[in-house]
Motif scaffolding. Structure first.
Motif, PDB file in Angstrom:
ATOM      1  N   LEU A 197       0.840  -1.192   0.000  1.00  0.00           N
ATOM      2  CA  LEU A 197       0.000   0.000   0.000  1.00  0.00           C
ATOM      3  C   LEU A 197       0.880   1.249   0.000  1.00  0.00           C
ATOM      4  O   LEU A 197       2.104   1.180  -0.117  1.00  0.00           O
ATOM      5  CB  LEU A 197      -0.914  -0.013   1.228  1.00  0.00           C
ATOM      6  CG  LEU A 197      -1.805  -1.256   1.375  1.00  0.00           C
ATOM      7  CD1 LEU A 197      -2.550  -1.210   2.697  1.00  0.00           C
ATOM      8  CD2 LEU A 197      -2.757  -1.369   0.212  1.00  0.00           C
ATOM      9  N   GLU A 198       0.226   2.411   0.155  1.00  0.00           N
ATOM     10  CA  GLU A 198       0.959   3.660   0.138  1.00  0.00           C
ATOM     11  C   GLU A 198       1.882   3.820   1.335  1.00  0.00           C
ATOM     12  O   GLU A 198       2.855   4.581   1.282  1.00  0.00           O
ATOM     13  CB  GLU A 198      -0.024   4.832   0.079  1.00  0.00           C
ATOM     14  CG  GLU A 198      -0.838   4.879  -1.205  1.00  0.00           C
ATOM     15  CD  GLU A 198      -1.795   6.042  -1.206  1.00  0.00           C
ATOM     16  OE1 GLU A 198      -1.902   6.706  -0.161  1.00  0.00           O
ATOM     17  OE2 GLU A 198      -2.457   6.286  -2.235  1.00  0.00           O
ATOM     18  N   ASN A 199       1.613   3.137   2.409  1.00  0.00           N
ATOM     19  CA  ASN A 199       2.432   3.231   3.619  1.00  0.00           C
ATOM     20  C   ASN A 199       3.429   2.080   3.749  1.00  0.00           C
ATOM     21  O   ASN A 199       4.009   1.888   4.819  1.00  0.00           O
ATOM     22  CB  ASN A 199       1.542   3.279   4.854  1.00  0.00           C
ATOM     23  CG  ASN A 199       0.470   2.222   4.812  1.00  0.00           C
ATOM     24  OD1 ASN A 199       0.583   1.254   4.056  1.00  0.00           O
ATOM     25  ND2 ASN A 199      -0.563   2.392   5.626  1.00  0.00           N
ATOM     26  N   GLY A 200       3.618   1.292   2.692  1.00  0.00           N
ATOM     27  CA  GLY A 200       4.587   0.209   2.720  1.00  0.00           C
ATOM     28  C   GLY A 200       4.123  -1.033   3.440  1.00  0.00           C
ATOM     29  O   GLY A 200       4.954  -1.873   3.789  1.00  0.00           O
ATOM     30  N   LEU A 201       2.819  -1.188   3.677  1.00  0.00           N
ATOM     31  CA  LEU A 201       2.277  -2.362   4.372  1.00  0.00           C
ATOM     32  C   LEU A 201       1.425  -3.171   3.408  1.00  0.00           C
ATOM     33  O   LEU A 201       0.970  -2.675   2.365  1.00  0.00           O
ATOM     34  CB  LEU A 201       1.432  -1.932   5.581  1.00  0.00           C
ATOM     35  CG  LEU A 201       2.136  -1.089   6.642  1.00  0.00           C
ATOM     36  CD1 LEU A 201       1.150  -0.692   7.728  1.00  0.00           C
ATOM     37  CD2 LEU A 201       3.316  -1.838   7.256  1.00  0.00           C
ATOM     38  N   GLU A 202       1.161  -4.404   3.795  1.00  0.00           N
ATOM     39  CA  GLU A 202       0.246  -5.268   3.060  1.00  0.00           C
ATOM     40  C   GLU A 202      -0.576  -6.067   4.065  1.00  0.00           C
ATOM     41  O   GLU A 202      -0.197  -6.225   5.225  1.00  0.00           O
ATOM     42  CB  GLU A 202       0.994  -6.207   2.123  1.00  0.00           C
ATOM     43  CG  GLU A 202       1.901  -7.204   2.829  1.00  0.00           C
ATOM     44  CD  GLU A 202       2.478  -8.218   1.865  1.00  0.00           C
ATOM     45  OE1 GLU A 202       1.772  -8.548   0.901  1.00  0.00           O
ATOM     46  OE2 GLU A 202       3.616  -8.682   2.078  1.00  0.00           O
ATOM     47  N   ARG A 203      -1.730  -6.557   3.603  1.00  0.00           N
ATOM     48  CA  ARG A 203      -2.622  -7.307   4.477  1.00  0.00           C
ATOM     49  C   ARG A 203      -1.971  -8.616   4.915  1.00  0.00           C
ATOM     50  O   ARG A 203      -1.220  -9.252   4.162  1.00  0.00           O
ATOM     51  CB  ARG A 203      -3.922  -7.635   3.744  1.00  0.00           C
ATOM     52  CG  ARG A 203      -4.715  -6.419   3.297  1.00  0.00           C
ATOM     53  CD  ARG A 203      -5.431  -5.764   4.445  1.00  0.00           C
ATOM     54  NE  ARG A 203      -6.510  -6.587   4.949  1.00  0.00           N
ATOM     55  CZ  ARG A 203      -7.290  -6.258   5.968  1.00  0.00           C
ATOM     56  NH1 ARG A 203      -7.059  -5.122   6.622  1.00  0.00           N
ATOM     57  NH2 ARG A 203      -8.263  -7.042   6.362  1.00  0.00           N
ATOM     58  N   PRO A 250      -1.390 -12.297   5.387  1.00  0.00           N
ATOM     59  CA  PRO A 250      -1.915 -13.448   4.636  1.00  0.00           C
ATOM     60  C   PRO A 250      -2.486 -14.549   5.520  1.00  0.00           C
ATOM     61  O   PRO A 250      -3.141 -15.455   5.013  1.00  0.00           O
ATOM     62  CB  PRO A 250      -0.693 -13.946   3.865  1.00  0.00           C
ATOM     63  CG  PRO A 250       0.473 -13.556   4.721  1.00  0.00           C
ATOM     64  CD  PRO A 250       0.100 -12.262   5.382  1.00  0.00           C
ATOM     65  N   THR A 251      -2.269 -14.482   6.818  1.00  0.00           N
ATOM     66  CA  THR A 251      -2.705 -15.570   7.704  1.00  0.00           C
ATOM     67  C   THR A 251      -4.107 -15.343   8.248  1.00  0.00           C
ATOM     68  O   THR A 251      -4.953 -16.240   8.205  1.00  0.00           O
ATOM     69  CB  THR A 251      -1.720 -15.721   8.874  1.00  0.00           C
ATOM     70  OG1 THR A 251      -0.412 -15.934   8.351  1.00  0.00           O
ATOM     71  CG2 THR A 251      -2.126 -16.893   9.768  1.00  0.00           C
ATOM     72  N   CYS A 252      -4.396 -14.136   8.745  1.00  0.00           N
ATOM     73  CA  CYS A 252      -5.666 -13.876   9.443  1.00  0.00           C
ATOM     74  C   CYS A 252      -6.636 -13.033   8.644  1.00  0.00           C
ATOM     75  O   CYS A 252      -7.708 -12.695   9.150  1.00  0.00           O
ATOM     76  CB  CYS A 252      -5.400 -13.215  10.794  1.00  0.00           C
ATOM     77  SG  CYS A 252      -4.584 -11.606  10.663  1.00  0.00           S
ATOM     78  N   THR A 253      -6.316 -12.633   7.426  1.00  0.00           N
ATOM     79  CA  THR A 253      -7.245 -11.825   6.632  1.00  0.00           C
ATOM     80  C   THR A 253      -7.530 -12.514   5.315  1.00  0.00           C
ATOM     81  O   THR A 253      -6.813 -13.411   4.894  1.00  0.00           O
ATOM     82  CB  THR A 253      -6.678 -10.425   6.366  1.00  0.00           C
ATOM     83  OG1 THR A 253      -5.417 -10.558   5.685  1.00  0.00           O
ATOM     84  CG2 THR A 253      -6.489  -9.665   7.654  1.00  0.00           C
TER      85      THR A 253
END
Length: 565
Positions: free
Chosen positions: A554-560, A562-565
């Motif tokens: 994302l724009e802040n350098g994070l991603e969802r 993969p384990t709990c979402t």
């Protein structure tokens, strides 16, 4: 032979054997068997009972097939005598007597002096006094006034107070107590109504108390909807039924199947007489001719059928049975048909012009190309137009509403009782952040699996939220793709007990914390490690000077996660 018969008549009938009594769920059941002597099929029995010490027996039942009887109104702790006597054509026979003592019954008194001692907006307590009789325990029934569900609890026999917490504010709670022993439950106490007050915050804001809710008629005296024990029904003597033969009305006798009660002229196959057949044909022709003359509103199809019948009659008449129709009658009939055809043509012209004016704007004009689709009768008149009604209705009917691609994607993601909550993690606006925390804490207490969409972390959630809830702010709750409401609505539904019902079929969350993200829902981008720049396919010799943007995070350098979402 007469001496043997007289001896059989004078033989005394035997008494019933194996007279016994047993206590069952419905009451005390008394049973017996036939005696050893005498004819089994000539014996009937008469049953009576009395309290031990009374003078006479009370008859309760008699009959030939009577071999058992159930008493439902015997008093507990009493001794009773049961007498069964046999009788028949010879008179009364010997009897059998049984003494039976009933056990102790359920308690006869209920707890009394129920009084509330400590009442707050989230807890309450009350006390009571016990009756002066031996008991083994207490049964307590409680509910919320106006609701169908109630709770049943068992308490020790020596307990005289009860406390309850985690209650709803401004709500009426009802309590009812009863005593127990080995024989069952006794009568219940009067219902104790306790209303919890408003919390200090609601009182400061001037919130008005709720109105009393209506209680069902069958639960105004008993919380569980019925008394603890049914009222005893006094024993009624059973009288033998008398069978009376019913009078059956005889069916009417049919003399002749061909005989018909009908005034209308028709062919009846009675005798094959040429004169009578000719008379019947003339009567039928006169009947159809008068129908044509006096009915100006008959259609062409109706007149065609009448004309066909007239032709059939003329064919029959032409065989020499009756003379042919006069020429003057045929000319008059032709003139009537010509005048009616002219009137119908004029009416069809007027209808055609009105349809052109009514449906001219709807592309239903009667042009030259439409003449092939017209529906005409045998006489050539226009009876209608194909697909005209369907096309006219299609103009005024609205097309069926279909889901958009955005709504279809959300439906596939959130169906099957999925819970979605839009929140924000920005603490700058304190009321909004507090409302989000309140809803999150409430759903965490209910142990429901929730998909949290943080609009401050993912810009895609911002566009999705603006499209689903235009003009609204976070938090917003959705269950099965249906909008529930904001924080105030969710809290109000929880206080009314409706939120738990909405979430009853939703998936429960696990108590284990996610080892990948710590139940936060986001991790650093595994492709660019949070730098938001990709180091693959560089367009410059120095990869550190690459300015290509990472397409994974994302724009802040994070991603969802993969384990709990």
């Amino acid at each position: 032979r007469s001496t043997t018969a007289t001896g059989a008549m004078c033989e005394k009938l035997p008494a019933p054997i194996n007279l016994r009594a047993q206590c069952e769920d419905g009451g005390v059941v008394v049973r017996w068997d036939h005696g050893t002597g005498g004819s089994r099929f000539s014996l009937s029995f008469r049953l009576g009972y009395r309290k031990q010490g009374d003078a006479r027996f009370e008859p309760v039942a008699e009959g030939k097939e009577l071999l058992e009887y159930t008493f439902t109104s015997l008093e507990p702790g009493q001794a009773y005598e049961f007498r069964v006597c046999s009788y028949g054509l010879q008179g009364d026979g010997e009897d059998a007597v049984l003494i039976y003592s009933t056990g102790a019954g359920p308690p006869t008194k209920a707890p009394f002096n129920l009084e509330a001692t400590n009442v707050k907006y989230n807890e309450l307590s009350f006390t009571w006094e016990l009756p002066d009789q031996p008991i083994t325990g207490l049964s307590m029934y409680s509910d919320i006034e106006g609701e169908e569900e109630f709770t049943e609890s068992k308490l020790p026999s020596t307990q005289t107070s009860f406390s309850k917490d985690f209650l709803q504010k401004d709500t009426v709670y009802r309590f009812q107590l009863g005593c127990l022993n080995d024989a069952g439950e006794g009568p219940l106490s009067p219902i104790l109504r306790i209303r919890t007050p408003l919390d200090p915050k609601s009182m400061l804001m001037g919130t008005k108390p709720r109105a009393d809710r209506e209680v069902a008629p069958d639960r105004r005296k008993h919380i569980r909807g019925r008394p603890p024990t049914p009222e005893p029904v006094p024993e009624q003597p059973v009288k033998p039924k008398r069978t009376v033969a019913k009078y059956k009305k005889p069916k009417p006798e049919i003399l002749d199947a061909d005989f018909v009660f009908d005034d209308t002229p028709k062919f009846v196959p009675v005798k094959d007489d040429p004169r009578q057949r000719a008379a019947r044909i003339n009567t039928m022709r006169a009947f159809f001719r008068s129908a044509v003359e006096h009915s100006e509103e008959l259609g062409e199809d109706r007149r065609t059928s009448v004309t066909n019948k007239d032709k059939v009659s003329s064919t029959v008449v032409s065989k020499g049975v009756v003379p042919e129709e006069p020429l003057s009658h045929a000319l008059a009939r032709n003139r009537r048909r010509a005048s009616k055809t002219h009137v119908e043509a004029q009416i069809n012209t007027e209808v055609r012009s009105s349809l052109e004016q009514a449906f001219g704007e709807n592309a239903l004009m009667f042009d030259g190309s439409a003449t092939e689709s017209e529906v005409k009768s045998l006489a050539g008149t226009v009876r209608g137009k194909k697909n005209a009604v369907r096309a006219a209705l299609g103009v005024f009917s609205q097309p069926e509403e279909q889901r958009t691609e955005f709504e279809e994607r959300l439906w596939k993601e959130e169906k099957d009782h999925k819970v979605v909550l839009y929140v924000t993690s920005v603490r700058a606006i304190r009321p909004t952040f507090s409302a989000c925390l309140r809803v999150l804490k409430l759903l965490e207490i209910l142990k429901v699996k929730v998909r949290i969409k943080d609009v401050a972390m993912d810009p895609r959630f911002v566009a999705e939220f603006d499209q689903r809830c235009p003009g609204l702010g976070v938090p917003q709750l959705f269950i099965s793709c249906q909008h529930i409401g904001d924080a105030d609505t969710v809290v109000e539904l929880n206080e009314q007990g409706q939120l738990r019902r909405l979430l009853s079929q939703c998936e429960l969350r696990t108590t284990d914390q996610c080892e990948t993200c710590g139940s936060v829902g986001y991790i650093n981008c595994r492709w660019c490690s949070g730098s938001k720049k990709t180091l693959v396919n560089s367009f410059e010799p120095d990869p550190t000077r690459n300015t290509l943007k990472c397409t994974v995070c994302l724009e802040n350098g994070l991603e969802r996660c993969p384990t709990c979402t």
